[in-house]
Design a protein around this motif. Sequence first.
Motif, short mmCIF file in Angstrom:
data_model
loop_
_atom_site.label_atom_id
_atom_site.label_comp_id
_atom_site.label_asym_id
_atom_site.label_seq_id
_atom_site.Cartn_x
_atom_site.Cartn_y
_atom_site.Cartn_z
N ARG A 56 0.87 -1.18 0.00
CA ARG A 56 0.00 0.00 0.00
C ARG A 56 0.90 1.22 0.00
N ARG A 57 0.63 2.12 -0.92
CA ARG A 57 1.42 3.33 -1.06
C ARG A 57 1.16 4.27 0.11
N THR A 58 2.13 5.10 0.44
CA THR A 58 1.93 6.08 1.50
C THR A 58 0.98 7.16 1.06
N LYS A 61 2.29 9.97 -1.59
CA LYS A 61 2.55 9.75 -3.01
C LYS A 61 1.80 10.79 -3.84
N ASP A 69 -0.90 -1.74 -4.57
CA ASP A 69 -0.26 -2.02 -5.86
C ASP A 69 0.41 -3.38 -5.79
N GLU A 93 12.35 0.60 -4.23
CA GLU A 93 11.11 0.30 -3.51
C GLU A 93 11.22 -0.94 -2.63
N GLU A 136 7.73 5.57 0.74
CA GLU A 136 6.99 5.11 -0.44
C GLU A 136 5.95 4.04 -0.10
N VAL A 137 6.27 3.19 0.88
CA VAL A 137 5.48 1.99 1.17
C VAL A 137 4.98 2.03 2.60
#
Length: 177
Positions: A56-58, A61, A69, A93, A136-137
């Motif tokens: 899951r993206r922060t 972003k 994703d 990543e 990022e994550v």
Amino acid sequence: MTDQQPLSADEVLDIVDEHDHIVGQARRADAYARGLRHRCVFVLARDGEGRIFVHRRTDRKLVFPSHHDMFVGGVVGTGESYDEAALREAEEELGVSGLEAPTPLFRFLYEGDGGSWWSAVYAVRCDLAVSPQEEEVAWWRFLSEAELEARLGEWEWVPDGFEAFARLRAGGFLADR
């Protein structure tokens, strides 16, 4: 959303036409704000057991914050090749170094939510211990294909990655990877 600025807004990208020919450059934030077509890479990362890295993206972003994703990846920088970007983005990543070069699978023109970009899809095996970038994550796990399939209708996914994944499945690229 935090009160911090989104990530990567000042990164300079090559702007491309509908045939993937470079026609100029722009800051990432401007490219998205003005709907300028650029280049992206998607890397399906599997561990030694064949499970797929899902995250899951922060909320910081620039595009699709807090969405899930099934790919690592991102934009291709000015003057960078798709292959170079795929390796760079996968290592960044996943938080690893020394990853083997991702295998190119196919390219497609994404046109949908968020804009339009040429998308190169890759696969890579990562037997290294991952340490994803915290900026990022927000959450991650390696999931089996069955676990991932079960969540496709449950979680909010980045639309470009969702389309790339659908093309992977339709093209038979998931079997025996």
